[in-house]
Design a protein around this motif. Structure first.
Motif, PDB file in Angstrom:
ATOM      1  N   UNK A 148     -31.774 -38.452  72.850  1.00 32.22           N
ATOM      2  CA  UNK A 148     -32.625 -40.146  72.935  1.00 32.22           C
ATOM      3  C   UNK A 148     -31.481 -40.422  74.151  1.00 32.22           C
ATOM      4  N   UNK A 149     -30.046 -40.441  73.937  1.00 30.61           N
ATOM      5  CA  UNK A 149     -29.495 -41.045  75.128  1.00 30.61           C
ATOM      6  C   UNK A 149     -29.681 -40.263  76.478  1.00 30.61           C
ATOM      7  N   UNK A 150     -29.925 -39.063  76.339  1.00 29.71           N
ATOM      8  CA  UNK A 150     -30.757 -38.175  77.493  1.00 29.71           C
ATOM      9  C   UNK A 150     -31.506 -38.863  77.870  1.00 29.71           C
ATOM     10  N   UNK A 151     -32.835 -38.337  76.712  1.00 31.23           N
ATOM     11  CA  UNK A 151     -34.510 -39.333  77.685  1.00 31.23           C
ATOM     12  C   UNK A 151     -34.162 -40.720  78.311  1.00 31.23           C
ATOM     13  N   UNK A 152     -33.018 -41.515  77.719  1.00 33.98           N
ATOM     14  CA  UNK A 152     -32.940 -43.082  78.157  1.00 33.98           C
ATOM     15  C   UNK A 152     -32.667 -43.051  79.552  1.00 33.98           C
ATOM     16  N   UNK A 153     -31.515 -41.811  79.910  1.00 28.84           N
ATOM     17  CA  UNK A 153     -31.525 -41.772  81.335  1.00 28.84           C
ATOM     18  C   UNK A 153     -32.548 -41.483  82.510  1.00 28.84           C
ATOM     19  N   UNK A 154     -32.942 -40.752  81.787  1.00 24.07           N
ATOM     20  CA  UNK A 154     -33.926 -39.850  82.478  1.00 24.07           C
ATOM     21  C   UNK A 154     -35.231 -41.280  83.343  1.00 24.07           C
ATOM     22  N   UNK A 155     -35.623 -41.992  81.744  1.00 27.41           N
ATOM     23  CA  UNK A 155     -36.527 -42.645  81.949  1.00 27.41           C
ATOM     24  C   UNK A 155     -35.958 -44.071  82.756  1.00 27.41           C
ATOM     25  N   UNK A 156     -35.231 -43.600  82.855  1.00 28.36           N
ATOM     26  CA  UNK A 156     -34.346 -45.211  84.038  1.00 28.36           C
ATOM     27  C   UNK A 156     -34.519 -45.110  84.893  1.00 28.36           C
ATOM     28  N   UNK A 157     -34.200 -43.559  85.495  1.00 28.37           N
ATOM     29  CA  UNK A 157     -35.019 -43.318  87.149  1.00 28.37           C
ATOM     30  C   UNK A 157     -36.493 -42.696  87.185  1.00 28.37           C
ATOM     31  N   UNK A 158     -37.316 -42.058  86.086  1.00 27.58           N
ATOM     32  CA  UNK A 158     -38.709 -41.800  86.047  1.00 27.58           C
ATOM     33  C   UNK A 158     -39.927 -42.428  85.472  1.00 27.58           C
ATOM     34  N   UNK A 159     -39.571 -43.518  84.610  1.00 26.28           N
ATOM     35  CA  UNK A 159     -40.503 -43.638  84.406  1.00 26.28           C
ATOM     36  C   UNK A 159     -40.554 -42.800  83.137  1.00 26.28           C
TER      37      UNK A 159
END
Lengths: 299, 299, 299, 299, 299, 299
Positions: D114-125
């Motif tokens: 979950x926190x890893x996805x949040x980080x990636x989404x911040x960059x990539x949507x």
């Protein structure tokens, strides 16, 4: 000539820095085990000791109240060895050891003490040796014609004049392993052998006093084969010998060396494949911690 | 020059007699593992395979309906090795192998195939080789300057002219272990390499047909590194490689060799310290049973 | 009527010859464990003890300086048992034991002491018994109506008049295992029970003196249940009982029997599936070595 | 706020450098396992994967012929976690993840996605997610009121809009673990669930084609719970589920992602205390190798 | 006559109620293993299966969408056995079984199927038997004169007229274990033996169709020896046989029995001491879950 | 708010009844381990202790001749915990504990002592505490800002006024684990710390006398962290510390508490995944037996 073996590992003991330049004392792993005659696996000893040492990170010694990690000490990683070639490996270990003035070695099998002693003697002349072990390791050869193995480093060392035999003490010797000449050979070579039986018949403090008196103010090398301890406390080793020291006893014995001029240390024969609960590696990590604490006290 | 090592064991494979004089085929253990580059322990392989073979005593082969124990076959015990000396050990193995015309060897690590091949070639001339393995074992050297290890027996064998490379088939090769040159070296040397990927893309029967066609009526040596099998089926080995054969597949592949002129066999790299439930040794004992059944069929 | 079970093994203790004709003393395995009430696995005890004994090959005893392997002693392999039938098995063991005058038995569970005692008594009349154990094993029955199990051999033996109860000493008894009548039953039967608590309150030499005085010059049978030792030193057993002897203590206790007229010995309840580091089998192999050394001293 | 936990380890994956500055891709361990509901121990996962990766050092990929270690990739060590506080830990992981653009995470339990996805989404949507697992991990809560655990990261991610559900594919789902709503919840949330049963009924290539088609050219995150594999191939995990992928199948499935726009990867749920022969860690190390090879191909 | 043995355990399968009165279907453990000829330990099977079943609590079947725990089913605990007495134990098991109309038994070794079959036949007349196993278990006797063991229940059952041999199907048979007469005996007795080899040569659905056709609408008993599965998937068993079913295959085969008139079920030969990662018990717990799901579907 | 976790188990300690209504003393498991800082797994402690306790069923205490099972004592099963939330879990444990007047708790990690103490204090006022442990567990926090973990329960308890510090004795403290302030903090808080070193320098009876004198006639709570014992005797724990009590010593120490006003007891930190031979659980089951025997003596 040889490169770091596959099984060498990268974590550091006590979380120490890996920068040798900033440190006077160097901890090194020597993942060498082809000198073992029974159970192999000591090649994984350095990795397991380092992993086990993580429980000790940031700890002070509970008796001396010093912090070994505060010493100028670095974990320089693992030595290279020559695969399948004991003679070549010992030469290679000696060459690498020569680059370090003050070395604390994590074995690996007991064969490695010979090149390590050579290095220390080059610096200090013949040294006193405090040798914790279930076996005297002074066979002339374990296999016909085989001068080097984990059962012969100390006869070789004496032949090479590395040990001041007036100050060579063996502690923990016991058991029927090996041939009839084991003990006789060791005594003939000048070792003061304190067998487990003798140890149990005397006060621990008395034994320590004798060791201290024999070593005196000579530069002293300490070599600790984890099989000096009973298999209950150290199952993960190559040639376990029943009836050995308890963990508390070996801790006291190492603490008893306080104040001696300790120039080097090796801890050998931890074999992780035979250590299912990891308690051997934990004991080994603590014994290195004890030794480094003695070093810290001396500064 | 060397004597039987401490870790050599005495039970026999399949409960066979130990009297070589009464038998044309000799099963021998070779408890040698200092050629291993990762997990050691294959020295205990012969003992574990023999212990595991007890489940097979008095059994007929369930497909061929022959009884390998009815062959004139004896378990002659373990070879001596030279401690800590791979070159010396290989010479010693070769010398002992020369005393046996038809040898079935229980390893030990893969280094032993070289002296065994030398022996077979002395009798038969260059042989076809059916080589089951996760790795081609044809590195020029795994460590600089180290010609002998468990990763080099087949390059040495080819250099020495022991293998008829037109009939050298490798099966099961896979995985990133080893350097970039692994596969290229093997191919350059003339091996027909059937990788796991290729195997999965073809019918098993087709693969068997190709092996049979390549070997033809040449005398053939079979060498089976247990790591050809997936770690799920054979965890107890030195360099486990994921994505390998299942136990059923390897049984079929060995059965597929029926009728070839099989002159020798080794099964290597069983490492009991990493085989907590014993299933690797059981599989190995069965594969030796399969091979002996093929021999029984041929008589 | 029954044949050697699948799990019986072939290596020999200490690498001894397997030829009974040339030897007066016979070591035999008895791979029987259906009398166990908790953890099974003692059927694999003989194989594990033999394998562990390889570390002792060619060794002299480090205290007595005798070599047990120099005795006229052979390892005759394993006894047959009757599968799933404790009464039948005990009869079968008795019949096989009768073929041997001087037997050293490797168990198996403690049930086997009864037929072994019968055999010795046939030769010597009622014997003194030195019985090392965590449990008195003198329950009338562990399961209603079940006269034979690993918890009842000594009540049966006393009922059959096999034991000279004036010279029946139990050492190591402790723990809440079993019912309230355990200790009372044993005492009523005439056993001199030296509990662990009593042992810890006296000097070891004093305990030995008492045992020697009670046995006197009677022919004596020694039965050693490995669970007399603490689980730390012997985890691989069926009914581990905390708070037991250390390995050093049991070694001293067996050594203390020197000079008695020892006519037979069994070592029972080693269960390899619960001995992940093999230290229980190593201790057992050493205790057999101790007993054989006493025998060697007596000749 | 929190510091590196005791159980965090220091060796590096593939022997990679530890200098983030010189690398665009960062491998990090996340020794977090308090979100596990059954067997714990995943906190030791990163250490075991790194140790197992040593067999892969200097290897090229045997299919793609690229060398992942040649990428600009560093192993930055382990993330800190907040002891005994799952919410705090997830926040802390997110904060640390934010410092890395391209992260390859070694778990740890599945909560960390979950926190890893949040980080990636911040960059990539919102990203496409390729999710290998035995369980959908889309429970609303495993324990009443407990929003965060290793069974809920993907429902939370969808609620937070992190996943482009049109391109969310689950592979390997099976088994009765969890409640009746497991599958229904996942489907309702928009996941394309390819159960093991469906997988076995189709050609592997067809499954890969569907995954590729669904992901298309979206930025894709790959999360691989090792329990997608059968317990035979990966016993060392927290909630093993029978009837899973073989090691060969999961290798092919990961290889099938070649050419997709892979922006992040995590491999979770390796639990070394339940991995006695180390084969789970070896498989995990290989799967990270596969993923890095895909990354190398893309450059 | 006998009481519950020490090793019997108290947790319940699936967390089921322990009140037989409220349930028509009774799950019972039978901690009996003295009929084993190789590795013992199946006495701990029921405890391990129950512990492993906890992962399945509250789960629906992922294919049939039924919840076995919703059945009127209770876990009545463990049967008593007669220590060290196979004949007495089988009688005792039969007597206890007679108190239950619909029994699901957790073994224990395969000997227990005989008294269980007797009980079912008393209710239903001779039954069809679907028998999953690596071995036919139709030896006349494994040890001379020994009519009862884990290798003989089905010959005894046929002799006693318990099995309708026109509907007796064995699946998974393979391997050289046992003597030359194994297969012949089974066939002579009328069993339809689908060996692993035959199985691999046919479509799984075809095999299922044949089983269903043979059983027809007869009342059917299902007996599942976990060694039908390959040791990779089920290492924890007494006589592991290489080359067996995968976990996925055995799941499909049991599911294939849907709709048959299933009157009883036993799952035998799980041996926890040889199951270091617990995966055998997990598979066994799932297979019982599968069977109960079939029962749920039928109501 | 939370439900019983998956890993909670159902067998009972000593085979006790599960009906709280009929019993004044309640044994409960608390399968909570997210407060552990090193090896996890204590969540499986209650299940392992109960399983191990089966060897003690129907036993009298061998020294006091009382039968703990004759007490009005029930095993009420396991407490619920809040997954991944140490603060929530401690609150939940406290709430559940409040329903029991006289609780004997099976941990679980040492964090649980805090809510248990709160409950006892509510009934009795500040209590004397006899605390067996390798570590003082009086850190202010193990991780910055983290007030609750298995290293902090006793500083919290003192801050909350739960402990009568004039009667707070710690026994077994040793080792370098933790930071420099460990011991100092404990002393400052008022604990009487009897380190292992001090213990070894005094007679056991003298130590017991001091403990008894300090506790006097205050209501006393006993908390026993199994790591007070040496790893040889208790390998299965989270933070093993070498040089600890033997099993015999800890038995004597607990027996020494006879006659004190014992109002509660917990035994914590048994971690089965690191207890391959089960000896830690066996020791723990015996220590609970010792405590219940003391309770029986007092009635």
């Amino acid at each position: 000539m040889a490169t770091t073996p596959t099984f060498a590992t990268l974590p550091t003991y006590l979380g120490l820095s890996r920068s040798p330049a900033e440190a006077a004392i160097h901890v090194a792993g020597i993942p060498f085990d082809i000198g073992t005659t029974n159970r192999s696996g000591a090649r994984f000893g350095p990795a397991a000791i380092r992993q086990a040492s993580r429980m000790l990170v940031d700890g002070d010694h509970p008796h001396w109240w010093v912090d070994p990690a505060a010493l100028p000490v670095a974990d320089i990683g693992d030595f290279a060895i020559a695969l399948g070639d004991i003679a070549g490996s010992l030469a290679l270990i000696e060459r690498q050891a020569a680059e370090h003035e003050h070395l604390v070695a994590l074995g690996g099998d007991h064969s490695i003490s010979l090149p390590l002693l050579r290095n220390h003697v080059r610096q200090h002349g013949p040294v006193a040796v405090v040798h914790f072990d279930a076996h005297p390791d002074t066979w002339d050869s374990e296999y016909p014609g085989q001068k080097y193995s984990h059962g012969t480093p100390f006869i070789r060392a004496i032949e090479e004049g590395l040990i001041d035999t007036a100050a060579y003490v063996q502690l923990g010797i016991r058991g029927p392993t090996g041939g009839p000449q084991d003990y006789a050979d060791a005594l003939k070579l000048g070792a003061r052998m304190i067998t487990l039986d003798e140890f149990r018949g005397r006060a621990l403090s008395e034994v320590i006093a004798e060791v201290r008196q024999r070593v005196g103010n000579r530069p002293a090398y300490v070599t600790l084969d984890i099989d000096c301890v009973d298999p209950a406390f150290a199952p993960g080793t190559g040639t376990p010998e029943v009836g050995g020291f308890s963990s508390w006893e070996i801790l006291q014995l190492v603490r008893g060396l306080k104040g001696l001029d300790l120039v080097g240390f090796d801890l050998v024969e931890v074999s992780p494949p035979f250590d299912p609960a990891g308690i051997t590696a934990i004991l080994a990590a603590n014994l290195v911690f004890e030794f480094l604490s003695l070093t810290a006290l001396a500064r």
